[in-house]
Write a protein that holds these residues in place. Structure first.
Motif, PDB file in Angstrom:
ATOM      1  N   LEU A 169     -10.155  11.862  13.749  1.00 24.10           N
ATOM      2  CA  LEU A 169     -10.272  11.456  12.349  1.00 24.10           C
ATOM      3  C   LEU A 169      -9.007  10.718  11.942  1.00 24.10           C
ATOM      4  O   LEU A 169      -7.925  10.975  12.478  1.00 24.10           O
ATOM      5  CB  LEU A 169     -10.451  12.680  11.444  1.00 24.10           C
ATOM      6  CG  LEU A 169     -11.681  13.542  11.703  1.00 24.10           C
ATOM      7  CD1 LEU A 169     -11.611  14.810  10.859  1.00 24.10           C
ATOM      8  CD2 LEU A 169     -12.954  12.769  11.416  1.00 24.10           C
ATOM      9  N   LEU A 170      -9.155   9.840  10.974  1.00 25.62           N
ATOM     10  CA  LEU A 170      -8.025   9.133  10.382  1.00 25.62           C
ATOM     11  C   LEU A 170      -7.854   9.664   8.964  1.00 25.62           C
ATOM     12  O   LEU A 170      -8.708   9.462   8.106  1.00 25.62           O
ATOM     13  CB  LEU A 170      -8.283   7.627  10.367  1.00 25.62           C
ATOM     14  CG  LEU A 170      -7.119   6.774   9.897  1.00 25.62           C
ATOM     15  CD1 LEU A 170      -5.951   6.850  10.879  1.00 25.62           C
ATOM     16  CD2 LEU A 170      -7.570   5.333   9.718  1.00 25.62           C
ATOM     17  N   VAL A 171      -6.751  10.368   8.751  1.00 29.03           N
ATOM     18  CA  VAL A 171      -6.475  10.987   7.458  1.00 29.03           C
ATOM     19  C   VAL A 171      -5.517  10.076   6.686  1.00 29.03           C
ATOM     20  O   VAL A 171      -4.419   9.779   7.165  1.00 29.03           O
ATOM     21  CB  VAL A 171      -5.863  12.391   7.655  1.00 29.03           C
ATOM     22  CG1 VAL A 171      -5.514  13.024   6.319  1.00 29.03           C
ATOM     23  CG2 VAL A 171      -6.814  13.275   8.456  1.00 29.03           C
ATOM     24  N   ALA A 172      -5.962   9.630   5.518  1.00 25.18           N
ATOM     25  CA  ALA A 172      -5.148   8.761   4.666  1.00 25.18           C
ATOM     26  C   ALA A 172      -4.501   9.598   3.576  1.00 25.18           C
ATOM     27  O   ALA A 172      -5.171  10.386   2.902  1.00 25.18           O
ATOM     28  CB  ALA A 172      -6.013   7.672   4.039  1.00 25.18           C
ATOM     29  N   VAL A 173      -3.191   9.417   3.403  1.00 25.39           N
ATOM     30  CA  VAL A 173      -2.413  10.223   2.470  1.00 25.39           C
ATOM     31  C   VAL A 173      -1.614   9.307   1.550  1.00 25.39           C
ATOM     32  O   VAL A 173      -1.046   8.302   2.001  1.00 25.39           O
ATOM     33  CB  VAL A 173      -1.449  11.157   3.249  1.00 25.39           C
ATOM     34  CG1 VAL A 173      -0.556  11.946   2.312  1.00 25.39           C
ATOM     35  CG2 VAL A 173      -2.233  12.086   4.160  1.00 25.39           C
ATOM     36  N   GLU A 174      -1.574   9.662   0.285  1.00 22.05           N
ATOM     37  CA  GLU A 174      -0.728   8.939  -0.666  1.00 22.05           C
ATOM     38  C   GLU A 174       0.732   9.293  -0.388  1.00 22.05           C
ATOM     39  O   GLU A 174       1.145  10.445  -0.562  1.00 22.05           O
ATOM     40  CB  GLU A 174      -1.069   9.340  -2.106  1.00 22.05           C
ATOM     41  CG  GLU A 174      -2.317   8.704  -2.638  1.00 22.05           C
ATOM     42  CD  GLU A 174      -2.169   7.216  -2.902  1.00 22.05           C
ATOM     43  OE1 GLU A 174      -1.027   6.713  -2.997  1.00 22.05           O
ATOM     44  OE2 GLU A 174      -3.202   6.558  -3.006  1.00 22.05           O
ATOM     45  N   ALA A 175       1.508   8.325   0.061  1.00 24.19           N
ATOM     46  CA  ALA A 175       2.910   8.574   0.417  1.00 24.19           C
ATOM     47  C   ALA A 175       3.695   9.165  -0.750  1.00 24.19           C
ATOM     48  O   ALA A 175       4.481  10.102  -0.566  1.00 24.19           O
ATOM     49  CB  ALA A 175       3.558   7.281   0.905  1.00 24.19           C
ATOM     50  N   GLU A 176       3.453   8.654  -1.944  1.00 21.27           N
ATOM     51  CA  GLU A 176       4.209   9.129  -3.111  1.00 21.27           C
ATOM     52  C   GLU A 176       3.970  10.604  -3.398  1.00 21.27           C
ATOM     53  O   GLU A 176       4.836  11.285  -3.944  1.00 21.27           O
ATOM     54  CB  GLU A 176       3.871   8.298  -4.354  1.00 21.27           C
ATOM     55  CG  GLU A 176       4.429   6.886  -4.323  1.00 21.27           C
ATOM     56  CD  GLU A 176       3.571   5.923  -3.502  1.00 21.27           C
ATOM     57  OE1 GLU A 176       2.394   6.245  -3.225  1.00 21.27           O
ATOM     58  OE2 GLU A 176       4.075   4.864  -3.127  1.00 21.27           O
ATOM     59  N   ALA A 177       2.806  11.112  -3.022  1.00 15.51           N
ATOM     60  CA  ALA A 177       2.482  12.516  -3.280  1.00 15.51           C
ATOM     61  C   ALA A 177       3.306  13.466  -2.417  1.00 15.51           C
ATOM     62  O   ALA A 177       3.361  14.667  -2.700  1.00 15.51           O
ATOM     63  CB  ALA A 177       0.988  12.763  -3.034  1.00 15.51           C
ATOM     64  N   LEU A 178       3.979  12.938  -1.404  1.00 13.44           N
ATOM     65  CA  LEU A 178       4.725  13.788  -0.486  1.00 13.44           C
ATOM     66  C   LEU A 178       6.177  13.991  -0.894  1.00 13.44           C
ATOM     67  O   LEU A 178       6.872  14.836  -0.338  1.00 13.44           O
ATOM     68  CB  LEU A 178       4.644  13.206   0.932  1.00 13.44           C
ATOM     69  CG  LEU A 178       3.212  13.034   1.452  1.00 13.44           C
ATOM     70  CD1 LEU A 178       3.227  12.411   2.841  1.00 13.44           C
ATOM     71  CD2 LEU A 178       2.449  14.350   1.448  1.00 13.44           C
ATOM     72  N   THR A 190       0.833  -1.190   0.000  1.00  6.74           N
ATOM     73  CA  THR A 190       0.000   0.000   0.000  1.00  6.74           C
ATOM     74  C   THR A 190       0.866   1.237   0.000  1.00  6.74           C
ATOM     75  O   THR A 190       1.973   1.224   0.508  1.00  6.74           O
ATOM     76  CB  THR A 190      -0.953   0.016   1.210  1.00  6.74           C
ATOM     77  OG1 THR A 190      -1.755   1.196   1.123  1.00  6.74           O
ATOM     78  CG2 THR A 190      -0.214   0.030   2.522  1.00  6.74           C
ATOM     79  N   SER A 191       0.350   2.286  -0.586  1.00  2.91           N
ATOM     80  CA  SER A 191       1.088   3.537  -0.570  1.00  2.91           C
ATOM     81  C   SER A 191       0.421   4.554   0.332  1.00  2.91           C
ATOM     82  O   SER A 191       0.835   5.696   0.373  1.00  2.91           O
ATOM     83  CB  SER A 191       1.208   4.076  -1.995  1.00  2.91           C
ATOM     84  OG  SER A 191      -0.080   4.340  -2.511  1.00  2.91           O
ATOM     85  N   LEU A 192      -0.610   4.119   1.066  1.00  2.00           N
ATOM     86  CA  LEU A 192      -1.280   5.039   1.982  1.00  2.00           C
ATOM     87  C   LEU A 192      -0.600   5.029   3.343  1.00  2.00           C
ATOM     88  O   LEU A 192      -0.219   3.968   3.854  1.00  2.00           O
ATOM     89  CB  LEU A 192      -2.752   4.657   2.160  1.00  2.00           C
ATOM     90  CG  LEU A 192      -3.669   4.874   0.970  1.00  2.00           C
ATOM     91  CD1 LEU A 192      -5.083   4.407   1.307  1.00  2.00           C
ATOM     92  CD2 LEU A 192      -3.689   6.330   0.531  1.00  2.00           C
ATOM     93  N   ILE A 193      -0.446   6.221   3.906  1.00  2.00           N
ATOM     94  CA  ILE A 193       0.002   6.373   5.275  1.00  2.00           C
ATOM     95  C   ILE A 193      -1.076   7.163   5.999  1.00  2.00           C
ATOM     96  O   ILE A 193      -1.924   7.806   5.360  1.00  2.00           O
ATOM     97  CB  ILE A 193       1.381   7.048   5.366  1.00  2.00           C
ATOM     98  CG1 ILE A 193       1.383   8.414   4.668  1.00  2.00           C
ATOM     99  CG2 ILE A 193       2.458   6.120   4.797  1.00  2.00           C
ATOM    100  CD1 ILE A 193       2.678   9.199   4.838  1.00  2.00           C
ATOM    101  N   TYR A 194      -1.048   7.131   7.334  1.00  2.00           N
ATOM    102  CA  TYR A 194      -2.175   7.639   8.114  1.00  2.00           C
ATOM    103  C   TYR A 194      -1.739   8.605   9.203  1.00  2.00           C
ATOM    104  O   TYR A 194      -0.721   8.394   9.862  1.00  2.00           O
ATOM    105  CB  TYR A 194      -2.928   6.464   8.745  1.00  2.00           C
ATOM    106  CG  TYR A 194      -3.481   5.544   7.696  1.00  2.00           C
ATOM    107  CD1 TYR A 194      -4.726   5.777   7.123  1.00  2.00           C
ATOM    108  CD2 TYR A 194      -2.735   4.473   7.229  1.00  2.00           C
ATOM    109  CE1 TYR A 194      -5.219   4.953   6.128  1.00  2.00           C
ATOM    110  CE2 TYR A 194      -3.219   3.641   6.230  1.00  2.00           C
ATOM    111  CZ  TYR A 194      -4.463   3.887   5.687  1.00  2.00           C
ATOM    112  OH  TYR A 194      -4.935   3.078   4.692  1.00  2.00           O
ATOM    113  N   LYS A 195      -2.570   9.622   9.378  1.00  2.00           N
ATOM    114  CA  LYS A 195      -2.389  10.617  10.439  1.00  2.00           C
ATOM    115  C   LYS A 195      -3.668  10.659  11.263  1.00  2.00           C
ATOM    116  O   LYS A 195      -4.763  10.778  10.704  1.00  2.00           O
ATOM    117  CB  LYS A 195      -2.104  11.995   9.826  1.00  2.00           C
ATOM    118  CG  LYS A 195      -1.979  13.108  10.839  1.00  2.00           C
ATOM    119  CD  LYS A 195      -0.747  12.944  11.690  1.00  2.00           C
ATOM    120  CE  LYS A 195      -0.646  14.042  12.755  1.00  2.00           C
ATOM    121  NZ  LYS A 195       0.361  13.718  13.741  1.00  2.00           N
ATOM    122  N   ILE A 196      -3.539  10.550  12.568  1.00  2.00           N
ATOM    123  CA  ILE A 196      -4.681  10.680  13.465  1.00  2.00           C
ATOM    124  C   ILE A 196      -4.717  12.132  13.941  1.00  2.00           C
ATOM    125  O   ILE A 196      -3.722  12.629  14.475  1.00  2.00           O
ATOM    126  CB  ILE A 196      -4.563   9.708  14.653  1.00  2.00           C
ATOM    127  CG1 ILE A 196      -4.525   8.256  14.157  1.00  2.00           C
ATOM    128  CG2 ILE A 196      -5.705   9.934  15.639  1.00  2.00           C
ATOM    129  CD1 ILE A 196      -4.188   7.234  15.222  1.00  2.00           C
TER     130      ILE A 196
END
Length: 123
Positions: free
Chosen positions: A61-70, A5-11
């Motif tokens: 909230l759980l924020v899902a982010v595309e790691a590659e976009a960073l 997966t390429s998603l990472i998460y921020k609470i």
């Protein structure tokens, strides 16, 4: 880092995220600002992060982010138990966010993660 997966998460708290959406960017929570980077977790790491740092807290909230976009501002660095955690050395543009989900508590006070996060994650 998991290659599946390429998603990472921020609470984040709901009020922090509402402010970020209004500004188009998230500068981080107080601990992120103090540490000089925005803390993220993988799907495997997020439940323990919630338990350790957000136990019993409502309104998250759980924020899902595309790691590659960073890009290169995202660094994978050792943290808890030597595991590599994603750390963002920049502000987070809300444009990089793939989805935002509520992170409610169950009857025992544990956070309930969305199935798209927990599917395929060993417990």
């Amino acid at each position: 880092m998991s290659s599946s997966t390429s998603l990472i998460y921020k609470i984040v708290s709901e009020h922090e995220w509402v402010a970020a959406e209004a500004e188009g960017r998230f500068i981080g929570s107080a601990v992120d600002i103090d540490d000089g980077f925005i803390h993220f977790s993988t799907a495997e790491q997020a439940p323990e992060t919630a338990e350790r740092h957000f136990a019993g807290r409502k309104g998250l909230l759980l924020v899902a982010v595309e790691a590659e976009a960073l890009g290169e501002a995202l660094k994978w660095e050792p943290s808890r138990g030597g595991a590599l955690f994603p750390h963002l050395y920049d502000v987070l543009s809300v444009a990089a966010v793939a989805r935002v989900d509520p992170l409610p508590l169950d009857d025992s006070g544990a956070h309930v993660f969305p199935s798209h996060v927990t599917d395929g994650v060993e417990s």
